[in-house]
Design a protein around this motif. Structure first.
Motif, mmCIF file in Angstrom:
data_model
loop_
_atom_site.group_PDB
_atom_site.id
_atom_site.type_symbol
_atom_site.label_atom_id
_atom_site.label_comp_id
_atom_site.label_asym_id
_atom_site.label_seq_id
_atom_site.Cartn_x
_atom_site.Cartn_y
_atom_site.Cartn_z
ATOM 1 N N UNK A 131 -10.406 7.526 -0.850
ATOM 2 C CA UNK A 131 -10.483 7.551 0.319
ATOM 3 C C UNK A 131 -11.813 7.725 1.062
ATOM 4 N N UNK A 132 -12.656 8.483 0.335
ATOM 5 C CA UNK A 132 -14.062 8.403 0.623
ATOM 6 C C UNK A 132 -14.977 7.504 0.102
ATOM 7 N N UNK A 133 -14.621 6.910 -0.946
ATOM 8 C CA UNK A 133 -15.160 5.753 -1.564
ATOM 9 C C UNK A 133 -15.026 4.576 -0.450
ATOM 10 N N UNK A 134 -13.722 4.237 0.046
ATOM 11 C CA UNK A 134 -13.758 3.179 0.730
ATOM 12 C C UNK A 134 -14.286 3.294 2.223
ATOM 13 N N UNK A 135 -14.291 4.451 2.608
ATOM 14 C CA UNK A 135 -15.010 4.947 3.986
ATOM 15 C C UNK A 135 -16.521 4.681 4.119
ATOM 16 N N UNK A 136 -16.820 5.312 2.797
ATOM 17 C CA UNK A 136 -18.441 5.053 2.491
ATOM 18 C C UNK A 136 -18.542 3.431 2.499
ATOM 19 N N UNK A 137 -17.945 2.463 2.019
ATOM 20 C CA UNK A 137 -18.046 1.143 1.987
ATOM 21 C C UNK A 137 -17.727 0.760 3.344
ATOM 22 N N UNK A 138 -16.869 1.185 4.236
ATOM 23 C CA UNK A 138 -16.699 0.667 5.526
ATOM 24 C C UNK A 138 -17.896 0.886 6.483
ATOM 25 N N UNK A 139 -18.189 2.049 6.528
ATOM 26 C CA UNK A 139 -19.575 2.330 7.402
ATOM 27 C C UNK A 139 -20.765 1.671 6.888
ATOM 28 N N UNK A 199 -8.438 -0.485 4.256
ATOM 29 C CA UNK A 199 -8.782 -1.635 3.081
ATOM 30 C C UNK A 199 -8.882 -2.905 4.229
ATOM 31 N N UNK A 200 -7.864 -3.075 4.752
ATOM 32 C CA UNK A 200 -7.872 -4.346 5.684
ATOM 33 C C UNK A 200 -9.031 -4.285 6.577
ATOM 34 N N UNK A 201 -9.412 -3.433 7.161
ATOM 35 C CA UNK A 201 -10.720 -3.280 7.989
ATOM 36 C C UNK A 201 -11.834 -3.572 7.286
ATOM 37 N N UNK A 202 -11.912 -3.031 6.217
ATOM 38 C CA UNK A 202 -13.033 -3.243 5.365
ATOM 39 C C UNK A 202 -13.063 -4.911 4.936
ATOM 40 N N UNK A 203 -12.204 -5.472 4.607
ATOM 41 C CA UNK A 203 -12.157 -6.962 4.166
ATOM 42 C C UNK A 203 -12.386 -7.684 5.550
ATOM 43 N N UNK A 204 -11.984 -7.387 6.771
ATOM 44 C CA UNK A 204 -12.366 -8.048 8.203
ATOM 45 C C UNK A 204 -13.532 -8.005 8.092
ATOM 46 N N UNK A 205 -14.349 -6.933 7.804
ATOM 47 C CA UNK A 205 -15.601 -6.747 7.970
ATOM 48 C C UNK A 205 -16.542 -7.604 6.915
ATOM 49 N N UNK A 206 -16.004 -7.616 5.761
ATOM 50 C CA UNK A 206 -16.635 -8.489 4.879
ATOM 51 C C UNK A 206 -16.794 -10.145 5.319
ATOM 52 N N UNK A 207 -15.471 -10.304 6.040
ATOM 53 C CA UNK A 207 -15.545 -11.541 6.572
ATOM 54 C C UNK A 207 -16.291 -11.959 7.450
ATOM 55 N N UNK A 251 0.678 -1.089 -0.015
ATOM 56 C CA UNK A 251 -0.067 0.003 -0.076
ATOM 57 C C UNK A 251 0.810 1.277 -0.013
ATOM 58 N N UNK A 252 1.730 1.183 0.882
ATOM 59 C CA UNK A 252 2.822 2.297 0.756
ATOM 60 C C UNK A 252 3.491 2.656 -0.404
ATOM 61 N N UNK A 253 3.684 1.720 -1.187
ATOM 62 C CA UNK A 253 4.704 1.802 -2.274
ATOM 63 C C UNK A 253 3.771 2.187 -3.678
#
Length: 444
Positions: free
Chosen positions: A374-382, A148-156, A123-125
């Motif tokens: 960033x906003x797209x992924x945060x919306x998906x997370x919430x 993204x890692x937190x979102x994948x954990x939530x999907x699991x 991710x950093x690179x």
């Protein structure tokens, strides 16, 4: 005789380094875009995938700026191959050397940590840069990777039942998995010094810090006030499900809104005002402060798009505030558990660039042609958190009383009525005037 060519950028501002742009802020794209993105298709004819020319400049990802605002040049040079080599050496050493990973240790846990570290390194690179460049764009790429890692954990977790999720949490913390009693704050509602003193606890400081962070994210007094009042109304609406939402009236409106929330908002907005006007010297320590700070003017009453986005942002913020209360209740975690605190801290870091991207998306649609990552992924997370809570909450909480349903129905009706009066009627009048003008033109 030759004349020296002067750099107009550095001539205007001698404090900038030779590689610095004249105007650089969090509104400036982090990678140059020489040409705007073309409209799909050629003269109205869609281009087939096997005929598409993939050499357009907008398809190329430039991971580092060619010109940047820093005096520490070393940290802005691409070192992707070096990072790959170092990462592989570290992985090989830890995985194969017995004095580091002895037999009998929990190798699954170490393997999981190594996988997470490898993903964050990627991710950093390789992730795209976001709207912020301080302390370093790579830092915000790591923040995006954590989201993204937190979102994948939530999907699991979305595909697990509640009992299985509670057992999995015990692998992360063996002390979890024990039912907890909910604490009510409405036992002694007499407005006495003793009752107020008993209500003062560590969560008052947490309230103040939380609203300090929200002010840094939203950068708007009125937005923070509306969100503060809306959250207290949400607590009234949900106190039949979560006991810790039951508070005395003075706890809601005096301690929370007028004291803790206002103090945090005031301090946060003062910091925002300072960052808007401060002079940032070109030194190493300046990397840990914003290069430039943009005030947000959400323009709620300007047009329907701004109004809708502000209402959507308010709803997302309320969901982000309420979700951890339900998650900690369902997963049997104390309010001060490190997982709960980490979730709140990371949402703050995720929301900083996300709200900045949303503001640019609705304020400058010609420049921001797509919603930021960033906003797209945060919306998906919430949204995924809401789905997890919805699935696990079946049969766990009491249904909504009729008074709560009627209250929210009236609120939604007033919101829709306001939008129709503010935006619908003027558009209808404009349409009618245009039709009358066309009729007169045809008649003449």
């Amino acid at each position: 005789m030759t004349s020296a060519v002067k750099d107009p950028i550095n001539e205007e501002n001698p404090n900038l380094s030779p590689t610095s742009p004249a105007e650089d802020s969090d509104t400036t794209p982090l990678y140059p875009t020489s040409e705007p993105e073309p409209i799909p298709g050629l003269h109205g004819v869609p281009v087939r995938w096997y005929d598409a020319d993939r050499t357009e400049p907008y398809t190329k990802i430039v991971p580092f700026q060619e010109r940047h605002d820093t005096s520490v040049e070393f940290f802005y040079k691409p070192v992707t191959l070096s990072a790959l080599g170092i990462g592989l050496v570290v992985l090989a050493y830890v995985a194969t050397t017995q004095d580091v990973l002895e037999e009998g240790q929990d190798k699954r846990r170490v393997g999981a940590y190594a996988a997470i570290a490898s993903f964050l390194t990627f991710s950093m690179i390789q992730f795209r840069d976001g709207p912020f460049i301080r302390p370093h764009p790579a830092f915000w790429r790591i923040i995006l990777g954590l989201n993204l890692l937190y979102e994948l954990a939530l999907v699991f977790l979305l595909f697990q039942d509640l009992d299985s999720a509670r057992e999995m949490m015990k692998y992360l913390d063996p002390d979890l998995g024990v039912p907890l009693a909910e604490k009510s704050y409405a036992e002694d509602c007499a407005l006495t010094p003793r009752a107020i003193w008993n209500a003062l606890d560590i969560f008052c400081i947490a309230h103040t810090l939380g609203w300090f962070g929200k002010a840094m994210i939203l950068r708007d007094y009125w937005f923070c006030w509306i969100l503060s009042i809306a959250f207290e109304l949400a607590e009234y609406s949900l106190q039949h499900q979560l006991a810790n939402f039951a508070e005395c009236w003075w706890d809601h409106w005096i301690l929370d809104v007028l004291l803790c929330n206002w103090l945090g908002t005031y301090l946060g907005m003062k910091v925002c005002q300072y960052l808007e006007v401060k002079y940032s010297p070109k030194r190493v320590l300046s990397q840990f402060s914003p290069h430039d700070f943009t005030a947000f003017e959400w323009g709620t009453a300007t047009d329907f798009t701004h109004f809708f986005c502000v209402v959507l942002l308010l709803s997302v913020f309320l969901a982000a505030e309420l979700n951890p209360f339900y998650l900690k209740t369902l997963l049997w975690m104390e309010p001060d558990h490190p997982f709960v605190i980490a979730r709140l801290a990371f949402v703050f870091l995720w929301a900083l660039p996300a709200v900045r991207e949303l503001f640019q998306y609705i304020s400058d649609p010609r420049k921001a042609v797509r919603m930021g990552q960033h906003v797209w992924l945060l919306l998906a997370t919430i949204a995924t958190e809401l789905l997890v809570i919805k699935k696990w909450s079946k049969g766990m909480f009491a249904p909504f009383p009729k008074t709560v349903k009627w209250g929210w129905a009236i609120g939604v009706a007033l919101l829709v009525s306001y939008s129709m009066i503010q935006f619908g009627l003027p558009q209808a009048r404009k349409y009618a005037r245009n039709q009358r003008h066309k009729s007169r033109t045809k008649a003449s």
